[in-house]
Design a protein around this motif. Structure first.
Motif, short mmCIF file in Angstrom:
data_model
loop_
_atom_site.label_atom_id
_atom_site.label_comp_id
_atom_site.label_asym_id
_atom_site.label_seq_id
_atom_site.Cartn_x
_atom_site.Cartn_y
_atom_site.Cartn_z
N LEU A 197 0.68 -1.17 -0.05
CA LEU A 197 0.05 -0.02 -0.14
C LEU A 197 0.70 1.26 -0.02
O LEU A 197 0.51 2.16 -0.26
N ASP A 198 2.10 1.06 0.72
CA ASP A 198 3.05 2.37 0.77
C ASP A 198 3.34 2.73 -1.02
O ASP A 198 3.66 3.77 -1.10
N ASP A 199 3.59 1.66 -1.89
CA ASP A 199 4.11 1.81 -3.25
C ASP A 199 2.97 1.63 -4.10
O ASP A 199 3.20 1.00 -5.09
N TRP A 200 1.57 2.01 -3.70
CA TRP A 200 0.53 1.47 -4.58
C TRP A 200 0.81 2.49 -6.08
O TRP A 200 0.23 1.91 -7.03
N GLU A 243 3.33 -6.24 -9.25
CA GLU A 243 3.12 -6.10 -10.55
C GLU A 243 2.74 -7.62 -10.97
O GLU A 243 1.62 -7.75 -11.45
N SER A 244 3.44 -8.51 -10.46
CA SER A 244 2.84 -9.90 -10.96
C SER A 244 1.41 -10.30 -10.39
O SER A 244 0.86 -11.08 -11.10
N LEU A 245 1.20 -9.66 -9.23
CA LEU A 245 -0.12 -10.11 -8.80
C LEU A 245 -1.20 -9.31 -9.52
O LEU A 245 -2.15 -9.94 -9.92
N MET A 257 9.18 12.69 -8.43
CA MET A 257 8.09 13.34 -7.94
C MET A 257 7.98 12.39 -6.40
O MET A 257 6.91 12.85 -5.82
N ARG A 258 9.00 11.80 -5.99
CA ARG A 258 8.74 10.81 -4.84
C ARG A 258 7.35 10.21 -4.58
O ARG A 258 6.99 9.79 -3.32
N LEU A 259 6.90 9.56 -5.75
CA LEU A 259 5.63 8.72 -5.51
C LEU A 259 6.08 7.29 -5.68
O LEU A 259 5.65 6.26 -5.77
#
Length: 835
Positions: free
Chosen positions: A97-100, A168-170, A348-350
């Motif tokens: 969720l932190d890297d959604w 990504e694989s999920l 953009m620090r996303l």
């Protein structure tokens, strides 16, 4: 095919799967590549025997074995749900969720871009309609990055990067299959060029319906599993039924995406299962699913590979050109996302910064496999798809899959080596030498003790000691040949310290000293601590640890719901969670000093160890300060949580005693089972955490205000109901200059600051403010703001005036405050109590 031949065929495939894994390790090739080669060889032999006269000479049983019924429904309804559900079950969902943003980009965005690019790239070279070309693009857009993930784990790639590839694989299978179903509908209906309007009407329900169904089915399954706490095999049985029922209902009855529904169901169980099941049951469930997914993944690859000779049987030279177009378009589309969009997100620090070498590895590691072949098979089996489209989809999808497996898959390790990713960074290499030297010193001491205990021959002891001393001297020389700066030693020590913290959390969870409710969140926090410390060193360690003590966006939403809508349950639950998290963390931090003294000091030296001790003490002080703040806000609740922790500890020790007695044969199996049942029942009661009731806390706080001491009990309760509770953060402006207050605020906990004419006045617990401006009706000449986390009780003007008229102590307090702040006491009281 009869059941005997089917059972024999499945058994032989199990043998092939068992042989393929060690073969892949020996040849240093991805496991899926070996499975694909083995399956293709078996399929080619079976096809040759079936189409030649040799097949007629074989026995009926062998002929039935060669005619293994492989249909697309076997993949889509049996193997695929198992595989997707297990991946969703084991990923670190909270950290994902932190890297959604990058995960969604690489999964959904990349699939959309790849589908469109491949579809439009094919149109100039084929007579197929655009819908068919886009269908081919969707079929070949699903990737299987398991090979690159496995290699990333072996080379200690950044955890965050590995997590993004796993995410990504999920999700990429879900996105690709949803697009596949969308375009297949248009192909079967004969719509050559689907429009954006048609997509807008159909696609949202595929996604949204799958999300809703997956969530509903998962919640029902979790509720059913929760009522079976002592039957772990029954819980596993329910979990096995979950993905299949979800998939069937979504696909057959709701018209939604079954893949998305299964993924959502797995993620929901992943997030909520540990808090509803016992640690032993949750561990058992995940172990079973690991085995099921291993078999499903192997079968889906080998069965799909069996189809390769059949699907490629009508290959023409012109098809090779189209396969080449797909290869170029797919690599180009993926490169645009990896080298164009992903770096932009990093700026953009996303998204985390991903080195070009890692991006190149991800690009080359985007293999296609079983899902692509299964989707192609589904197209070839459909009676509503025109024959020309069936042929092209089967050949192009299979040809592209073969390219990725036989070219990209076999050269992936070579590519990793060429990019320099198979070598340890210089810092890790230097650290590994020091770790080896320290480990060998420990081993020498342990071997010396063992030799004395077993009274071995002195000559043997001396010769072995001499040999080992030479090895140890060499390791020490290697370690001393590389100098690690103190700054890097501190970073490495902090990473090791955070890793030990993670181990302690898991250990306490397994011993059931920590409730399962919050363990996943604690592990997620410490994973973030490890990642950020590795990147930013000591400063990042301190800021990340301090950030974990703070209040996030969800807390602010809960505060808004409580303050504005009077809905307190979310805030109550989050505050209770914070209590438990902080107390658990305090216990873990106390145990880390021993790890510094026993391990880190021997590797990194005394100066680094002393600094780590100091950083740990500061962190413990900040945690204790946060706990003390909560104690002041909610007296008695922290003590109840601590009491329950001690009870859990006593239950664990009691369980250990029973296990020892049972192992020694002093108690029988039936008595042991009876005692365990009683302990489980006691633990279940402790897991039901006491509710933090703000209404009861409000009455408790009111007793701390001297002005309410002499109120009758019924008046006290009416006042408690009339008060509105506000929770504010430091820096929050409560009353601005020029405002006329409409409420009086009583400080239940925390402190506020009044600023007037350059002077500052602080008010704390038991005091109140806002009454002077409200009574006189004059705009405030002072600004009031919170300087700590505060709990405030607000009373509106009408209720405050009525209370003031009846309460002498409150009148005296108003007079005293007016006098202290230089106001006209007689004027204030005359307006407060009109005659």
């Amino acid at each position: 095919m009869d059941i005997i031949a089917f059972s024999g065929a499945v058994a032989l495939l199990f043998v092939v799967i068992g042989v393929s894994e060690p073969l892949a390790e020996r040849l240093r090739l991805p496991f899926t590549v070996i499975l694909a080669i083995m399956g293709a060889l078996i399929g080619a032999v079976a096809l040759t025997l079936s189409t030649s006269g040799l097949g007629d000479t074989l026995s009926p049983v062998v002929r039935r074995l060669l005619d293994l019924p492989i249909r697309s429904n076997v993949f889509l309804y049996i193997l695929l749900p198992t595989l997707l559900f297990q991946v969703a079950l084991v990923v670190n969902a909270r950290r994902m969720l932190d890297d959604w943003v990058p995960i969604l980009l690489m999964a959904v965005g990349a699939v959309l871009v790849s589908t469109v690019v491949i579809g439009y790239a094919l149109t100039p070279f084929t007579s197929l309609p655009l819908a068919a070309c886009l269908l081919i693009g969707a079929v070949v857009s699903t990737t299987d990055p398991s090979a690159v993930v496995s290699i990333f784990r072996n080379i200690a790639a950044p955890q965050r990067l590995t997590r993004i590839v796993e995410g990504e694989s999920l999700l990429n299978d879900a996105a690709a299959i949803a697009l596949f179903g969308f375009f297949l509908t248009f192909v079967m209906l004969g719509v050559p060029n689907p429009t954006l309007q048609e997509a807008a009407l159909t696609f949202p329900w595929l996604i949204g319906g799958g999300v809703v169904l997956g969530w509903v089915f998962a919640r029902v399954a979790i509720a059913l599993m929760a009522v079976l706490p002592t039957f772990p095999r029954a819980q596993v049985s329910v979990s096995v039924a979950l993905p299949y029922l979800t998939y069937i209902v979504a696909e057959q009855y709701a018209g939604a995406s079954g893949v998305i529904a299964v993924v959502v169901a797995g993620l929901v169980l992943n997030l909520t299962g540990p808090s509803r099941l016992t640690p032993a049951s949750w561990g058992y469930l995940r172990e079973v699913w690991d085995i099921l997914a291993y078999w499903a993944g192997a079968f889906i690859f080998i069965l799909a590979a069996l189809l390769i000779p059949r699907l490629m049987g009508d290959l023409r030279p012109s098809d090779l050109l189209l396969i080449g177009v797909i290869v170029v378009a797919a690599i180009a589309a993926r490169a645009v996302m990896l080298f164009g969009v992903l770096p932009l997100l990093g700026r953009m620090r996303l998204s985390p910064r991903v080195d070009p070498s890692y991006r190149a590895a991800i690009l080359w590691g985007g293999l296609r496999g079983a899902v692509t072949l299964a989707l192609a098979l589904a197209v070839t089996e459909s009676a509503l798809v025109p024959p020309a489209i069936k042929r092209e989809v089967g050949i192009l999808a299979t040809g592209f899959t073969l390219f990725t497996l036989l070219v990209q898959g076999t050269t992936l390790r070579w590519m990793i080596a060429r990019l320099g990713l198979n070598r340890l960074p210089a810092l890790d290499e230097a650290l590994s030498r020091q770790v080896i030297a320290v480990a060998l010193q420990n081993v020498r001491e342990a071997v010396s003790d063992s030799a004395r205990d077993y009274q071995l021959t002195p000559d043997v002891i001396r010769s072995e000691a001499k040999r080992f001393a030479g090895r140890l001297d060499g390791a020490v020389a290697d370690a001393e040949s590389v100098d690690i700066p103190d700054r890097d030693r501190i970073t490495l020590g902090l990473v090791a310290l955070a890793g030990r913290e993670r181990d302690l959390i898991i250990e306490h969870f397994r011993q059931q000293l920590f409730s399962s409710r919050l363990v996943e969140r604690m592990l997620s926090d410490v994973d973030g601590l490890i990642e950020r410390t590795r990147l930013g060193g000591r400063n990042e360690y301190r800021s990340t640890a301090r950030r974990a003590l703070g209040f996030g966006g969800r807390y602010r939403v809960a505060v808004w719901l409580n303050n504005r809508l009077r809905w307190s349950r979310p805030l109550e639950a989050m505050t209770a969670d914070r209590f438990e998290l902080l107390l658990n963390q305090q216990l873990v931090l106390q145990e880390l000093h021993g790890f510094i003294a026993g391990k880190i000091r021997r590797i990194h030296g005394r100066r680094v160890a002393d600094l780590l001790h100091e950083l740990l003490r500061r962190r413990a002080e900040e945690t204790a300060s946060a706990i003390e703040g909560l104690r002041l806000q909610y007296p008695g609740y922290a003590e109840e949580i601590e009491r329950r922790f001690l009870r859990r500890t006593s239950l664990r020790l009691e369980e250990r005693e029973y296990e020892t007695l049972f192992a020694d044969g002093l108690i029988g199996r039936e008595l042991h089972a009876t005692l365990r049942t009683k302990l489980d029942a006691a633990r279940k009661q402790l897991d039901e955490r006491p509710r933090l009731d703000f209404a009861l806390q409000r009455e408790e706080f009111l007793r701390a205000f001297p002005v309410f001491d002499n109120m009758p009990a019924d008046a006290h309760k009416r006042l408690a109901r009339a008060l509105t509770t506000y929770y504010v953060e430091p820096g929050k402006v409560l009353i601005r200059k020029g405002e006329v207050p409409r409420s009086v605020y009583f400080i239940a906990s925390g402190a506020v600051e009044m600023e007037r004419r350059g002077q500052k006045l602080r008010l704390g617990r038991g005091e109140f403010f806002g009454h002077l401006g409200m009574l006189t009706g004059q705009p405030r000449r002072a600004m009031v703001s919170a300087i700590t986390h505060c709990t405030l009780f607000a009373l509106d003007e009408a209720r405050f005036r009525r209370l003031l008229a009846r309460n002498t102590a409150l009148q005296q307090a108003v007079e005293a405050s007016a006098r202290a702040r230089g106001a006209n006491v007689e004027k204030v009281m005359s307006q407060a109590l009109p005659r």
